[in-house]
Design a protein around this motif. Structure first.
Motif, PDB file in Angstrom:
ATOM      1  N   LEU A 159     -34.999 -29.403  32.755  1.00 53.21           N
ATOM      2  CA  LEU A 159     -36.178 -28.624  32.368  1.00 53.21           C
ATOM      3  C   LEU A 159     -36.172 -28.348  30.870  1.00 53.21           C
ATOM      4  N   ARG A 160     -34.988 -28.155  30.313  1.00 53.67           N
ATOM      5  CA  ARG A 160     -34.864 -27.940  28.858  1.00 53.67           C
ATOM      6  C   ARG A 160     -35.369 -29.181  28.106  1.00 53.67           C
ATOM      7  N   ASP A 161     -35.011 -30.359  28.628  1.00 54.43           N
ATOM      8  CA  ASP A 161     -35.482 -31.604  28.009  1.00 54.43           C
ATOM      9  C   ASP A 161     -36.999 -31.695  28.055  1.00 54.43           C
ATOM     10  N   TRP A 162     -37.589 -31.407  29.235  1.00 58.89           N
ATOM     11  CA  TRP A 162     -39.042 -31.485  29.368  1.00 58.89           C
ATOM     12  C   TRP A 162     -39.731 -30.478  28.461  1.00 58.89           C
ATOM     13  N   THR A 164     -36.999 -42.662  22.959  1.00 58.89           N
ATOM     14  CA  THR A 164     -36.122 -42.248  21.852  1.00 58.89           C
ATOM     15  C   THR A 164     -35.312 -41.029  22.255  1.00 58.89           C
ATOM     16  N   TYR A 165     -35.965 -40.047  22.859  1.00 57.56           N
ATOM     17  CA  TYR A 165     -35.287 -38.820  23.275  1.00 57.56           C
ATOM     18  C   TYR A 165     -34.152 -39.139  24.254  1.00 57.56           C
ATOM     19  N   ALA A 166     -34.458 -39.926  25.293  1.00 63.51           N
ATOM     20  CA  ALA A 166     -33.447 -40.232  26.310  1.00 63.51           C
ATOM     21  C   ALA A 166     -32.298 -41.054  25.734  1.00 63.51           C
ATOM     22  N   LEU A 167     -32.610 -42.063  24.927  1.00 59.33           N
ATOM     23  CA  LEU A 167     -31.548 -42.892  24.355  1.00 59.33           C
ATOM     24  C   LEU A 167     -30.690 -42.104  23.374  1.00 59.33           C
ATOM     25  N   ALA A 202     -28.087 -39.043  30.164  1.00 58.58           N
ATOM     26  CA  ALA A 202     -29.376 -38.498  29.748  1.00 58.58           C
ATOM     27  C   ALA A 202     -30.332 -38.223  30.905  1.00 58.58           C
ATOM     28  N   LEU A 203     -30.196 -38.977  31.968  1.00 58.51           N
ATOM     29  CA  LEU A 203     -31.136 -38.858  33.073  1.00 58.51           C
ATOM     30  C   LEU A 203     -30.451 -38.348  34.321  1.00 58.51           C
TER      31      LEU A 203
END
Length: 110
Positions: free
Chosen positions: A20-23, A50-53, A15-16
Protein backbone atom coordinates in the motif's frame (compact mmCIF):
# COMPACT_ATOMS: atom_id res chain seq x y z
CA UNK A 1 10.37 -13.65 -10.98
CA UNK A 2 13.75 -13.09 -12.49
CA UNK A 3 14.18 -10.59 -15.32
CA UNK A 4 17.22 -9.48 -17.26
CA UNK A 5 18.16 -5.88 -17.84
CA UNK A 6 21.38 -4.90 -19.60
CA UNK A 7 23.14 -8.10 -18.56
CA UNK A 8 21.95 -7.93 -14.94
CA UNK A 9 19.58 -10.40 -13.37
CA UNK A 10 16.92 -8.71 -11.23
CA UNK A 11 14.76 -10.63 -8.78
CA UNK A 12 11.36 -8.93 -8.78
CA UNK A 13 10.24 -10.90 -5.72
CA UNK A 14 11.98 -8.11 -3.79
CA UNK A 15 9.54 -5.60 -5.32
CA UNK A 16 6.30 -7.42 -5.99
CA UNK A 17 3.59 -7.48 -4.90
CA UNK A 18 3.52 -3.77 -4.34
CA UNK A 19 2.56 -2.64 -0.85
CA UNK A 20 0.00 0.00 0.00
CA UNK A 21 2.94 2.32 0.69
CA UNK A 22 4.17 1.68 -2.86
CA UNK A 23 0.74 2.43 -4.35
CA UNK A 24 0.52 5.60 -2.29
CA UNK A 25 3.90 6.73 -3.60
CA UNK A 26 2.92 5.86 -7.17
CA UNK A 27 -0.35 7.72 -6.81
CA UNK A 28 1.61 10.81 -5.69
CA UNK A 29 3.63 10.44 -8.91
CA UNK A 30 0.42 10.70 -10.92
CA UNK A 31 -0.29 7.03 -11.63
CA UNK A 32 -3.95 6.35 -12.40
CA UNK A 33 -4.52 3.18 -10.38
CA UNK A 34 -7.74 2.25 -12.15
CA UNK A 35 -6.16 2.57 -15.59
CA UNK A 36 -3.24 0.24 -14.78
CA UNK A 37 -5.45 -2.83 -15.31
CA UNK A 38 -7.50 -1.44 -18.18
CA UNK A 39 -5.88 1.22 -20.37
CA UNK A 40 -2.57 2.33 -18.88
CA UNK A 41 -0.92 5.39 -20.30
CA UNK A 42 2.66 4.90 -21.53
CA UNK A 43 3.90 7.39 -18.93
CA UNK A 44 2.20 5.32 -16.20
CA UNK A 45 3.83 2.12 -17.49
CA UNK A 46 7.27 3.77 -17.50
CA UNK A 47 6.76 5.11 -13.97
CA UNK A 48 5.44 1.79 -12.67
CA UNK A 49 8.15 -0.36 -14.27
CA UNK A 50 10.89 2.05 -13.17
CA UNK A 51 9.52 2.05 -9.62
CA UNK A 52 9.35 -1.76 -9.40
CA UNK A 53 12.76 -2.36 -11.00
CA UNK A 54 14.43 0.28 -8.82
CA UNK A 55 12.81 -1.24 -5.73
CA UNK A 56 14.28 -4.62 -6.68
CA UNK A 57 17.61 -3.20 -7.92
CA UNK A 58 18.40 0.41 -6.97
CA UNK A 59 21.06 0.55 -9.70
CA UNK A 60 18.33 0.56 -12.37
CA UNK A 61 18.07 3.89 -14.16
CA UNK A 62 15.07 5.55 -15.77
CA UNK A 63 17.05 5.67 -19.02
CA UNK A 64 17.42 1.86 -18.97
CA UNK A 65 13.68 1.44 -18.51
CA UNK A 66 12.79 3.93 -21.23
CA UNK A 67 14.97 1.91 -23.62
CA UNK A 68 12.81 -1.20 -23.15
CA UNK A 69 9.91 -2.30 -25.33
CA UNK A 70 6.51 -3.57 -24.25
CA UNK A 71 7.71 -7.06 -25.20
CA UNK A 72 10.78 -7.04 -22.91
CA UNK A 73 10.49 -9.51 -20.05
CA UNK A 74 11.16 -6.77 -17.48
CA UNK A 75 8.10 -4.83 -18.65
CA UNK A 76 5.76 -7.80 -19.11
CA UNK A 77 6.76 -9.39 -15.81
CA UNK A 78 6.20 -6.19 -13.82
CA UNK A 79 2.81 -5.57 -15.46
CA UNK A 80 1.70 -9.18 -14.99
CA UNK A 81 2.93 -9.15 -11.38
CA UNK A 82 1.10 -5.93 -10.63
CA UNK A 83 -2.12 -7.14 -12.26
CA UNK A 84 -1.97 -10.53 -10.52
CA UNK A 85 -1.19 -9.02 -7.14
CA UNK A 86 -3.61 -6.16 -7.39
CA UNK A 87 -7.28 -6.91 -7.52
CA UNK A 88 -7.67 -3.25 -6.64
CA UNK A 89 -10.38 -0.85 -7.55
CA UNK A 90 -11.27 2.47 -6.02
CA UNK A 91 -14.94 1.64 -6.46
CA UNK A 92 -16.42 -1.49 -4.88
CA UNK A 93 -17.75 -4.15 -7.24
CA UNK A 94 -20.67 -4.93 -4.97
CA UNK A 95 -22.41 -3.29 -2.11
CA UNK A 96 -24.21 -4.85 0.84
CA UNK A 97 -27.52 -3.47 -0.42
CA UNK A 98 -27.22 -5.30 -3.74
CA UNK A 99 -25.30 -8.41 -2.87
CA UNK A 100 -26.51 -9.38 0.60
CA UNK A 101 -29.92 -10.56 1.69
CA UNK A 102 -32.02 -7.95 3.43
CA UNK A 103 -31.58 -7.96 7.21
CA UNK A 104 -34.42 -9.42 9.23
CA UNK A 105 -35.57 -8.98 12.80
CA UNK A 106 -35.20 -12.68 13.47
CA UNK A 107 -35.74 -16.09 11.97
CA UNK A 108 -38.41 -16.44 9.35
CA UNK A 109 -41.73 -17.86 10.56
CA UNK A 110 -43.01 -18.90 7.14
Amino acid sequence: MLVHLNGREIDLRRALPLTLRDWKALEKQGIDLNAINTKPRVADVVTLVTYALQKADPATTADEVEGLTFEDDAVTTVLEGVRAGKAFSTSPSSTPSTSSPAPTDGPSTT
